[in-house]
Design an enzyme around this catalytic site. Structure first.
Site, PDB file in Angstrom:
ATOM      1  CG  ASP A  39      -0.284  -0.016   2.532  1.00  0.00           C
ATOM      2  OD1 ASP A  39       0.950  -0.137   2.580  1.00  0.00           O
ATOM      3  OD2 ASP A  39      -0.991   0.118   3.554  1.00  0.00           O
ATOM      4  CB  SER A  40       4.578   1.686   0.303  1.00  0.00           C
ATOM      5  OG  SER A  40       4.914   0.528  -0.441  1.00  0.00           O
ATOM      6  CG  ASP A  82       0.237  -4.108   1.953  1.00  0.00           C
ATOM      7  OD1 ASP A  82      -0.135  -4.822   2.901  1.00  0.00           O
ATOM      8  OD2 ASP A  82       0.999  -3.135   2.082  1.00  0.00           O
ATOM      9  CE  LYS A  90       2.879  -5.876   3.846  1.00  0.00           C
ATOM     10  NZ  LYS A  90       2.265  -4.890   4.772  1.00  0.00           N
ATOM     11  CD  GLU A  94       0.158  -1.557   7.700  1.00  0.00           C
ATOM     12  OE1 GLU A  94      -0.229  -0.812   8.633  1.00  0.00           O
ATOM     13  OE2 GLU A  94       0.731  -1.136   6.676  1.00  0.00           O
ATOM     14  CD  GLU A 111       7.382  -0.465   8.263  1.00  0.00           C
ATOM     15  OE1 GLU A 111       6.453  -1.161   7.774  1.00  0.00           O
ATOM     16  OE2 GLU A 111       7.620   0.706   7.904  1.00  0.00           O
TER      17      GLU A 111
END
Ligand code: KIV
Length: 278
Positions: A44-45, A83, A113, A115, A182
């Site tokens: 999502d970056s 993501d 993925k 978070e 992270e």
């Protein structure tokens, strides 16, 4: 041949490091593939690296799906990790499964993925239960940066480090096949890596992790932002690209591009006929 998750798990057992990089388009996926990376993360970056948002929060499922499809078409061997963006899995497990299914079915992702831990554990179980492998992500989770007090390292007190370790264990128990760590202290990441049997992939988490991930624009020096402490730039492409564009602009303005070698010819008699009739 696509890498299997069994091979990914085996690599941890054999002590072979895993390599993951983000990619957001087809040419990048092909390059990552050629370089032999194991996992390509359509993070999502993409929000701040390619879509011009100032954080990862606004990016939508539909915006990411376009990028996941492009990457999936370029990654034959590498595992494509999609993501799940903020808001696409938090509300309910049903919605989380629906989003994950879209990433696999419409996007061509191999795995997804997401978070966080806590409430996200139930989402992980639901998605894994639907047959889609999940990579977890703990430590600094940018989607909840506001709640975490900004983009800062996590687990820097004994109590907070124990929390990150507990989250990692809980994500393993919920069914994750791997885990991003992270921005946690190297020693804490080392302990977590030892404590879980699934591979840990670090970003700002030291060298003891089972693998490492970096963001495409960081690793290649494409970003105009100052790099985070944990970034190592392996190229400075931003400067090279700007210089190439400046040279192109200068050639166009000077009339030196295009040259004869860049243009198409027409036989003389055809040209004469054309000019006579025009
Ligand atoms: O979106 C992303 O790029 C990520 C990495 C930082 C792991 O989640």
């Amino acid at each position: 041949m696509k890498l299997s998750l069994t091979e990914i798990a085996e690599k941890k057992r054999r002590g072979e490091k895993l390599v993951m990089v983000t990619a957001y388009d087809h040419p990048s996926a092909v390059l990552a593939e050629e370089a032999g990376v194991d996992l390509v993360l359509v993070g999502d970056s993409a929000a701040d690296n390619v879509l011009g948002y100032d954080s990862t929060v606004p990016v939508t499922i539909d915006e990411l799906l376009v990028l996941v499809r492009a990457v999936a078409r370029g990654a034959e061997r590498a595992i494509v990790v999609g993501d799940l963006p903020f808001g696409s899995f938090q509300v309910s497990s049903e919605e989380a499964v629906r989003t994950a299914v879209r990433f696999v079915k419409e996007g061509g992702a191999d795995v997804v993925k997401l978070e966080g831990a806590g409430r996200a554990l139930e989402r992980v179980q639901a998605i894994v239960g639907a047959g889609i492998p999940v990579m977890g992500h703990v430590g600094l989770t940018p989607q909840s940066a506001t709640q975490l007090g900004g983009y800062r390292a996590q687990g820097r007190t004994a109590e907070k480090a124990r929390r990150v370790l507990a989250d990692a264990r809980a994500l393993e128990a919920a069914g994750c096949f791997a885990l991003v760590l992270e921005a946690v202290p190297a020693a804490v990441a080392a302990r977590i890596t030892e404590a879980v049997s699934i591979p840990t992939i670090g970003i700002g988490a030291g060298s003891a992790c089972d693998g490492q991930v970096l963001v495409w624009h960081d690793v290649l020096g494409l970003s105009d932002r100052p790099p985070a402490r944990f970034v190592k730039r392996y190229a400075e492409l931003r400067g090279e690209i700007r210089e190439a564009l400046e040279r192109f602009a200068a050639d166009v303005r000077a009339g030196t591009f295009p040259g004869d070698e860049h243009t198409y010819a027409i036989p003389d008699e055809e040209l004469e006929a054309f000019l006579a009739g025009s």
